[in-house]
Design a protein around this motif. Structure first.
Motif, short mmCIF file in Angstrom:
data_model
loop_
_atom_site.label_atom_id
_atom_site.label_comp_id
_atom_site.label_asym_id
_atom_site.label_seq_id
_atom_site.Cartn_x
_atom_site.Cartn_y
_atom_site.Cartn_z
N ASN A 1 33.26 30.25 41.76
CA ASN A 1 34.24 31.18 42.32
C ASN A 1 33.59 32.55 42.41
OD1 ASN A 1 36.67 29.46 42.44
ND2 ASN A 1 36.33 29.35 40.24
N ASN B 1 33.93 36.51 44.33
CA ASN B 1 34.68 37.49 45.11
C ASN B 1 33.78 38.70 45.30
OD1 ASN B 1 37.25 38.60 46.26
ND2 ASN B 1 36.97 40.09 44.62
N SER C 1 35.67 28.74 49.35
CA SER C 1 36.88 28.62 50.15
C SER C 1 36.51 28.30 51.60
CB SER C 1 37.70 29.90 50.08
OG SER C 1 36.94 31.00 50.55
N GLU D 1 42.98 29.66 50.98
CA GLU D 1 42.19 29.28 49.80
C GLU D 1 41.55 30.51 49.17
OE1 GLU D 1 39.30 26.24 50.63
OE2 GLU D 1 40.83 24.78 51.22
N ILE E 1 42.00 31.83 45.34
CA ILE E 1 40.88 32.04 44.42
C ILE E 1 40.92 33.46 43.87
CG2 ILE E 1 38.35 32.30 44.32
CD1 ILE E 1 38.27 29.84 46.25
N GLN E 2 41.17 34.44 44.74
CA GLN E 2 41.26 35.82 44.26
C GLN E 2 42.38 35.97 43.23
OE1 GLN E 2 41.68 38.01 47.97
NE2 GLN E 2 39.58 38.77 47.77
N ARG F 1 43.66 33.65 41.19
CA ARG F 1 43.27 33.01 39.93
C ARG F 1 42.23 33.85 39.18
NH1 ARG F 1 40.88 27.93 41.18
NH2 ARG F 1 41.15 28.29 43.39
#
Length: 177
Positions: free
Chosen positions: A128, A130, A152, A157, A161-162, A164
């Protein structure tokens, strides 16, 4: 039979050896990953563009010193990430398995100026990711805050993810909401 003082000396030497090992060993983790990603500007889904992020290098995670990633992160949609050098990513904050650092690219020619920069949040496996870029990344064509999120395949998606990652990391995660 050994004397009590020699047993204590051996015990202290062993503890000192373990302590020095834990202090100096960097606990390296090799990373060689290719993640699907999307980039988009802060104004929403209409700016979404599919891309991929390639990560190759070593994540050093010492116990008592600052962690860092030494290697290269390239984003297919942005040519400068392939051509320019990349500074080490020093982990400035860590929370619940999410790391934060500065993502900085620099010219390979004298005077080696910084060409682009942003902030990056990632987990220890770079599953993951960002990235919050500076507003005017080369090749982006945008003049707004831009995000690149992996792993993603679409805007929804990426937002998930951001969310979470923000829940795990806390207040200084960008975007805020």
């Amino acid at each position: 039979m050994r004397s009590k003082s020699s047993i204590i000396t051996i015990f202290i030497a062993v503890l000192l050896g373990i302590g020095l090992f834990l202090y100096y060993y960097k606990f390296p983790k090799e990373i060689n990953a290719d993640r699907t990603a999307v980039s988009f500007t802060e104004d929403g889904p209409s700016s979404t563009m599919n891309t991929s992020i390639k990560i190759k290098g070593t994540l050093y995670r010492p116990i008592f010193r600052q962690a860092k990633f030494v290697g290269k992160i390239t984003i297919d949609a942005y040519d400068f990430t392939k051509q320019d050098g990349m500074a080490y990513i020093f982990i400035t904050l860590k929370s619940n398995g999410i790391n934060m650092g500065n993502l900085t690219y620099q010219s390979n020619e004298y005077p080696f100026n910084i060409t682009e920069q942003g902030l990056i949040w990632f987990d220890n496996n770079f599953e993951n990711i960002n990235i919050w870029s500076s507003p005017e990344w080369k090749d982006s064509g945008h003049h707004k805050n831009m995000f690149i999120v992996a792993e993603s395949q679409n805007y929804e998606e990426a937002i998930d993810i951001q969310k979470r990652m923000r829940n795990k990391f806390g207040k200084v995660f960008v975007p805020k909401e």
